[in-house]
Design an enzyme around this catalytic site. Sequence first.
Site, short mmCIF file in Angstrom:
data_model
loop_
_atom_site.label_atom_id
_atom_site.label_comp_id
_atom_site.label_asym_id
_atom_site.label_seq_id
_atom_site.Cartn_x
_atom_site.Cartn_y
_atom_site.Cartn_z
N SER A 7 31.44 38.92 70.49
CA SER A 7 30.38 39.75 69.91
C SER A 7 30.68 41.22 70.14
CB SER A 7 29.03 39.39 70.52
OG SER A 7 28.05 40.33 70.12
N HIS A 32 31.89 38.12 65.90
CA HIS A 32 30.44 37.97 65.77
C HIS A 32 29.81 39.35 65.64
CE1 HIS A 32 26.74 35.61 66.19
NE2 HIS A 32 26.27 36.58 66.95
N ASP A 34 26.29 41.26 65.37
CA ASP A 34 24.84 41.22 65.56
C ASP A 34 24.18 42.41 64.88
OD1 ASP A 34 24.34 38.88 67.25
OD2 ASP A 34 25.52 39.94 68.76
N MET A 36 20.69 44.18 64.16
CA MET A 36 19.31 44.21 64.67
C MET A 36 18.55 45.35 64.02
SD MET A 36 20.12 43.85 68.72
CE MET A 36 21.27 42.65 69.37
N HIS A 65 25.28 37.78 62.21
CA HIS A 65 24.03 37.23 62.76
C HIS A 65 22.92 38.25 62.51
CE1 HIS A 65 21.72 36.05 66.70
NE2 HIS A 65 21.05 35.73 65.61
N MET A 67 19.51 39.54 62.98
CA MET A 67 18.28 39.56 63.76
C MET A 67 17.35 40.61 63.16
SD MET A 67 19.57 38.93 67.68
CE MET A 67 21.21 39.63 67.57
N MET A 136 20.09 30.17 70.07
CA MET A 136 20.05 31.31 71.00
C MET A 136 19.82 30.80 72.41
SD MET A 136 20.64 34.08 69.32
CE MET A 136 20.29 35.18 70.71
N PHE A 142 19.05 41.76 73.14
CA PHE A 142 19.71 42.54 74.18
C PHE A 142 20.96 41.81 74.66
CE2 PHE A 142 15.19 43.53 74.48
CZ PHE A 142 15.20 44.91 74.40
N ASP A 174 24.71 31.50 71.46
CA ASP A 174 24.82 32.94 71.62
C ASP A 174 23.90 33.40 72.74
OD1 ASP A 174 24.98 35.68 71.39
OD2 ASP A 174 24.25 35.78 69.33
#
Length: 215
Positions: A7, A32, A34, A36, A65, A67, A136, A142, A174
């Site tokens: 990640s 990966h 992320d 957000m 991913h 979020m 998850m 975080f 993850d």
Amino acid sequence: MNYLAPSILAADFCELGKEIEIVEKAGVPYLHIDIMDGMFVPSISFGMPVFACVRKCSNLFMDVHMMVEKPERYVEELIELGADGVTIHIEACDCIDETLKKIKKLGAKPGIAINPKTPVSEIIPYMELVDMVLVMTVQPGFGGQSFIVECLDKIREVRRIIDKSYPDVKLEIDGGVRLDNLEMNLEAGANVIVTGSAIFKGDIETNVKEFLKRM
């Protein structure tokens, strides 16, 4: 087969291209990403401009991913920029069926993610539409959190469902995954391992090789 997905949330953003090159040369198959939005999760990570740059500097499978609230707003642009897989949260989308189908239609692999407190039963109606389920193993939002051991039961439950009816679906985890808890997660049935700090803190190449050796 098991897959390692570092990640980049844990990477040094001043050296992001260099660190991605290191993990790619060390033999990882996935990267990966992320994303957000500060709404679905408290943190804000990065958006389209950063992802576009990451895509240009790597040939790895881009495992995105999301979020974010209402992820359906962004899947088309992400795939146009080069996302190979797009995973949405069941807790964040009001049109899951349509969004998963759209991801597939646009040429990417759709995934569905669930938070630690979300029952596995909620993803069952969508299993035929996904290439991957993401469990998850920390609260999303975080990096650097400790692995929630109780999530092992959820991983096992998802693995039973996959093995019984959806053998081609991958099971990703993850959050808080390190060398000292990798084995129990693999034994529980996870086969796509996301980890950030355990890869990008210290000697990146050595960290990758240690994970791959144990997978």
